[in-house]
Scaffold this motif. Structure first.
Motif, mmCIF file in Angstrom:
data_model
loop_
_atom_site.group_PDB
_atom_site.id
_atom_site.type_symbol
_atom_site.label_atom_id
_atom_site.label_comp_id
_atom_site.label_asym_id
_atom_site.label_seq_id
_atom_site.Cartn_x
_atom_site.Cartn_y
_atom_site.Cartn_z
ATOM 1 N N ILE A 1 0.658 -1.219 -0.095
ATOM 2 C CA ILE A 1 0.081 -0.067 0.040
ATOM 3 C C ILE A 1 1.022 1.326 -0.008
ATOM 4 O O ILE A 1 0.349 2.371 -0.659
ATOM 5 N N THR A 2 1.935 1.307 0.616
ATOM 6 C CA THR A 2 2.970 2.381 0.787
ATOM 7 C C THR A 2 3.676 2.532 -0.428
ATOM 8 O O THR A 2 4.266 3.724 -0.701
ATOM 9 N N ASP A 3 3.736 1.604 -1.280
ATOM 10 C CA ASP A 3 4.441 1.562 -2.384
ATOM 11 C C ASP A 3 3.797 2.142 -3.528
ATOM 12 O O ASP A 3 3.009 1.259 -4.043
ATOM 13 N N ASP A 4 3.810 3.429 -3.946
ATOM 14 C CA ASP A 4 2.611 3.823 -5.027
ATOM 15 C C ASP A 4 2.961 3.038 -6.294
ATOM 16 O O ASP A 4 2.076 2.981 -7.234
ATOM 17 N N SER A 5 4.242 2.671 -6.539
ATOM 18 C CA SER A 5 4.300 2.209 -7.830
ATOM 19 C C SER A 5 4.180 0.483 -7.828
ATOM 20 O O SER A 5 4.707 -0.141 -8.959
ATOM 21 N N ASP A 6 3.557 -0.154 -6.858
ATOM 22 C CA ASP A 6 3.348 -1.447 -6.815
ATOM 23 C C ASP A 6 2.409 -1.772 -8.101
ATOM 24 O O ASP A 6 1.082 -1.649 -7.882
ATOM 25 N N GLU A 7 2.765 -2.952 -8.693
ATOM 26 C CA GLU A 7 2.169 -3.530 -9.900
ATOM 27 C C GLU A 7 1.375 -4.501 -9.508
ATOM 28 O O GLU A 7 0.375 -5.043 -10.312
ATOM 29 N N PHE A 8 1.366 -5.053 -8.263
ATOM 30 C CA PHE A 8 0.747 -6.032 -7.860
ATOM 31 C C PHE A 8 -0.425 -5.797 -7.034
ATOM 32 O O PHE A 8 -1.313 -6.671 -6.391
ATOM 33 N N LEU A 9 -0.889 -4.556 -6.986
ATOM 34 C CA LEU A 9 -1.971 -4.049 -6.187
ATOM 35 C C LEU A 9 -2.944 -2.915 -6.958
ATOM 36 O O LEU A 9 -2.584 -2.119 -7.360
ATOM 37 N N ASP A 10 -4.053 -3.283 -6.795
ATOM 38 C CA ASP A 10 -5.268 -2.462 -7.366
ATOM 39 C C ASP A 10 -5.997 -1.648 -6.196
ATOM 40 O O ASP A 10 -6.729 -2.524 -5.702
ATOM 41 N N MET A 11 -5.858 -0.432 -5.940
ATOM 42 C CA MET A 11 -6.606 0.025 -4.966
ATOM 43 C C MET A 11 -8.164 0.364 -5.393
ATOM 44 O O MET A 11 -8.256 0.982 -6.333
ATOM 45 N N LEU A 12 -8.968 -0.235 -4.851
ATOM 46 C CA LEU A 12 -10.232 -0.150 -5.260
ATOM 47 C C LEU A 12 -11.020 1.059 -4.464
ATOM 48 O O LEU A 12 -11.873 1.724 -4.976
ATOM 49 N N ASP A 13 -10.724 1.027 -3.262
ATOM 50 C CA ASP A 13 -11.608 2.166 -2.407
ATOM 51 C C ASP A 13 -10.668 2.331 -1.224
ATOM 52 O O ASP A 13 -10.101 1.677 -0.503
ATOM 53 N N GLN A 14 -10.810 3.734 -0.641
ATOM 54 C CA GLN A 14 -10.162 3.839 0.576
ATOM 55 C C GLN A 14 -10.751 5.125 1.294
ATOM 56 O O GLN A 14 -11.101 6.130 0.860
#
Length: 93
Positions: free
Chosen positions: A49-62
């Protein structure tokens, strides 16, 4: 609270006790074996979550809500730390 963030400054620092609610919804790609170790999973998720460039995570809602809380609601150790911070700010003036 990071003690480095409270280095002495010219302006007095006002500190308080806050409650924070965080709701995150996301999709991620990870090894299945990691899902059984909750502590390790939490650590990996926080890093993702803290790594903005992570290609293995899709943020859906926060949703993040922060509100000031009564100092009396804090644990005794937090109240002691709060008093130390305020006393050190008074001594640096």
């Amino acid at each position: 609270m990071n003690s480095k963030a409270l280095s002495p400054q010219a302006n007095p620092i006002e500190v308080g006790v806050y409650e924070c609610d965080i709701h995150l919804k996301f999709r991620f790609i990870e090894e299945r074996s990691l899902l059984s170790d909750r502590d390790q999973l939490l650590q990996v998720l926080l890093e993702m979550i803290t790594d903005d460039s992570d290609e293995f995570l899709d943020m859906l809602d926060q949703v993040i809500k922060v509100r000031e809380a009564s100092e009396l609601s804090a644990s005794p150790s937090m109240r002691r730390q709060l008093m130390r911070l305020r006393n050190s700010a008074d001594n640096n003036q």
